[in-house]
Design a protein around this motif. Structure first.
Motif, mmCIF file in Angstrom:
data_model
loop_
_atom_site.group_PDB
_atom_site.id
_atom_site.type_symbol
_atom_site.label_atom_id
_atom_site.label_comp_id
_atom_site.label_asym_id
_atom_site.label_seq_id
_atom_site.Cartn_x
_atom_site.Cartn_y
_atom_site.Cartn_z
ATOM 1 N N PHE A 1 0.845 -1.197 0.000
ATOM 2 C CA PHE A 1 0.000 0.000 0.000
ATOM 3 C C PHE A 1 0.878 1.243 0.000
ATOM 4 N N SER A 2 0.328 2.320 -0.575
ATOM 5 C CA SER A 2 1.044 3.587 -0.606
ATOM 6 C C SER A 2 0.070 4.725 -0.307
ATOM 7 N N ILE A 3 0.383 5.511 0.723
ATOM 8 C CA ILE A 3 -0.464 6.651 1.097
ATOM 9 C C ILE A 3 0.153 7.930 0.532
ATOM 10 N N SER A 4 -0.699 8.835 0.114
ATOM 11 C CA SER A 4 -0.226 10.130 -0.372
ATOM 12 C C SER A 4 -1.306 11.170 -0.119
ATOM 13 N N ARG A 5 -0.912 12.432 -0.204
ATOM 14 C CA ARG A 5 -1.878 13.516 -0.010
ATOM 15 C C ARG A 5 -1.592 14.628 -1.007
ATOM 16 N N ASP A 6 -2.647 15.343 -1.358
ATOM 17 C CA ASP A 6 -2.535 16.505 -2.238
ATOM 18 C C ASP A 6 -3.170 17.673 -1.483
ATOM 19 N N ASN A 7 -2.339 18.512 -0.879
ATOM 20 C CA ASN A 7 -2.869 19.589 -0.049
ATOM 21 C C ASN A 7 -3.621 20.640 -0.868
ATOM 22 N N ALA A 8 -3.262 20.791 -2.130
ATOM 23 C CA ALA A 8 -3.955 21.755 -2.988
ATOM 24 C C ALA A 8 -5.393 21.326 -3.267
ATOM 25 N N LYS A 9 -5.635 20.020 -3.203
ATOM 26 C CA LYS A 9 -6.977 19.487 -3.484
ATOM 27 C C LYS A 9 -7.689 19.021 -2.225
ATOM 28 N N ASN A 10 -7.058 19.214 -1.064
ATOM 29 C CA ASN A 10 -7.642 18.719 0.194
ATOM 30 C C ASN A 10 -7.974 17.230 0.083
ATOM 31 N N ALA A 11 -7.030 16.476 -0.459
ATOM 32 C CA ALA A 11 -7.299 15.080 -0.761
ATOM 33 C C ALA A 11 -6.249 14.157 -0.164
ATOM 34 N N LEU A 12 -6.691 12.949 0.124
ATOM 35 C CA LEU A 12 -5.847 11.876 0.638
ATOM 36 C C LEU A 12 -6.093 10.649 -0.223
ATOM 37 N N TYR A 13 -5.034 9.881 -0.464
ATOM 38 C CA TYR A 13 -5.154 8.711 -1.328
ATOM 39 C C TYR A 13 -4.523 7.491 -0.663
ATOM 40 N N LEU A 14 -4.993 6.321 -1.084
ATOM 41 C CA LEU A 14 -4.370 5.070 -0.676
ATOM 42 C C LEU A 14 -4.350 4.151 -1.891
ATOM 43 N N GLN A 15 -3.164 3.933 -2.415
ATOM 44 C CA GLN A 15 -2.982 2.987 -3.521
ATOM 45 C C GLN A 15 -2.734 1.617 -2.908
ATOM 46 N N MET A 16 -3.590 0.671 -3.256
ATOM 47 C CA MET A 16 -3.502 -0.669 -2.694
ATOM 48 C C MET A 16 -3.212 -1.656 -3.811
#
Length: 125
Positions: A69-84
């Motif tokens: 799994f890989s977690i990431s965030r995009d502060n410009a989009k107020n978004a959080l992701y989880l690549q599984m």
């Protein structure tokens, strides 16, 4: 109104992949000031931490998902992701996004005070 809205869940076969997303809105402070985490809860089990990313971008993974799994965030989009990737049947659970106004991210659910409604991930053998 503070909201975390998860998306991207679904049903996949073992060894498949999914990408979860979490959209944040209505936060009291700038999204970039929050530590964010992904958690999951399977039926009959306690909620457990999967991955966290703090304000500075430092990342922690649970041992069971490290390397997959890989977690990431995009502060410009107020978004959080989880690549599984390389999903296993044991990954089947409801997955939740959570936030806390803090420098440090942790994998402890009780440390977080803002939660989404969850998105279901089902992995079949």
């Amino acid at each position: 109104q503070v909201q975390l809205v998860e998306s991207g869940g679904g049903s996949v076969q073992a060894d498949g992949s999914l990408r979860l997303a979490c959209a944040a809105s209505g936060l009291t402070y700038s999204y970039s000031m929050y530590s964010m985490g992904w958690f999951r809860q399977a039926p009959g089990k306690e909620r457990e931490g999967v991955a966290t990313i703090d304000r500075a971008g430092r990342i922690t993974y649970a041992g069971s998902v490290k390397g997959r799994f890989s977690i990431s965030r995009d502060n410009a989009k107020n978004a959080l992701y989880l690549q599984m990737n390389s999903l296993k049947p044991d990954d089947t659970a409801m997955y939740y996004c959570a936030a806390k106004y803090s420098w440090q991210g942790t994998l402890q659910p009780h440390d977080y005070n803002i939660w989404g409604q969850g998105t279901q991930v089902t992995v079949s053998a």
